[in-house]
Structures are given as structure tokens and as C-alpha cells.
Write an enzyme that holds these catalytic residues in place. Sequence first.
Site, mmCIF file in Angstrom:
data_model
loop_
_atom_site.group_PDB
_atom_site.id
_atom_site.type_symbol
_atom_site.label_atom_id
_atom_site.label_comp_id
_atom_site.label_asym_id
_atom_site.label_seq_id
_atom_site.Cartn_x
_atom_site.Cartn_y
_atom_site.Cartn_z
ATOM 1 C CB SER A 26 19.239 -46.913 9.155
ATOM 2 O OG SER A 26 20.397 -47.510 9.155
ATOM 3 C CG HIS A 27 16.978 -53.231 9.893
ATOM 4 N ND1 HIS A 27 17.779 -53.792 8.925
ATOM 5 C CD2 HIS A 27 16.534 -54.025 10.918
ATOM 6 C CE1 HIS A 27 17.743 -55.208 9.132
ATOM 7 N NE2 HIS A 27 17.011 -55.335 10.360
ATOM 8 C CB ALA A 28 21.702 -50.858 7.173
#
Length: 113
Positions: free
Chosen positions: A69-71
Site C-alpha cells: 500500500s501507499h502508506a
Amino acid sequence: MTAVEPGGVTGVPASPGRTVGPARLVRSVDDFGRLRPGDVLVCRTTDPAWTPLFHLAAAIVTETGGLLSHAAIVARECRIPAVVGAAEALSLLEDGAPVVVDGSLGTVTGATR
């Protein structure tokens, strides 16, 4: 993905490390100005618009996401701990309360002073 103790949650260990800081619940871009250096960013998810917050945050906790994921990716690039997929983090953690984020174990617990 269940509470580990009052005020604590578990999720996917996404970026290693352990840190302590006040939980800052950020629900939308309108809340970006509330985050201060050293806060633990707690949110539903992130996208590229959220990237500047990673340079202020001591750690990241998201309710959704996985290792790609981006995070998770941006937290690893910034070398800050991250726990993603921590279901109900926004409702189980208290805004401003000190928390311990362990990005190696995937836990977020209340800090003792």
C-alpha cells in the site's frame, strides 16, 4: 486486527521500528493542519496527496492496506514505523493519547508515562 488491550490495535507490520508519540486522528485533507512533528498519523488510508505528512509523523497507522500500500511503501522510504490494516484504529485510539507503534510486530498500544 483486533484490540490487544484497551486502546490498542494490531495490523500488518509494514515498516520496521518502534516509536512513541501522540496519536493524531486525521480523517481527511481538512485535518492535515492538525498533524505536528512527532505525532503518530492515524487514518483510514493514504494516497500521494498525504505524502508530505510522512515527513512530520513519527509513525503511520492505517485502517486499510497491506505491504504494498501507499502508506507502507512511503513509510519504509521515510524510515518510520508503520502498521497498516489496523481495523477500527480511528475508533479504538484516542486523539492525542500517547501510543507505542511497533512496525516490526504490527502493534499499536497505549504508552505508559
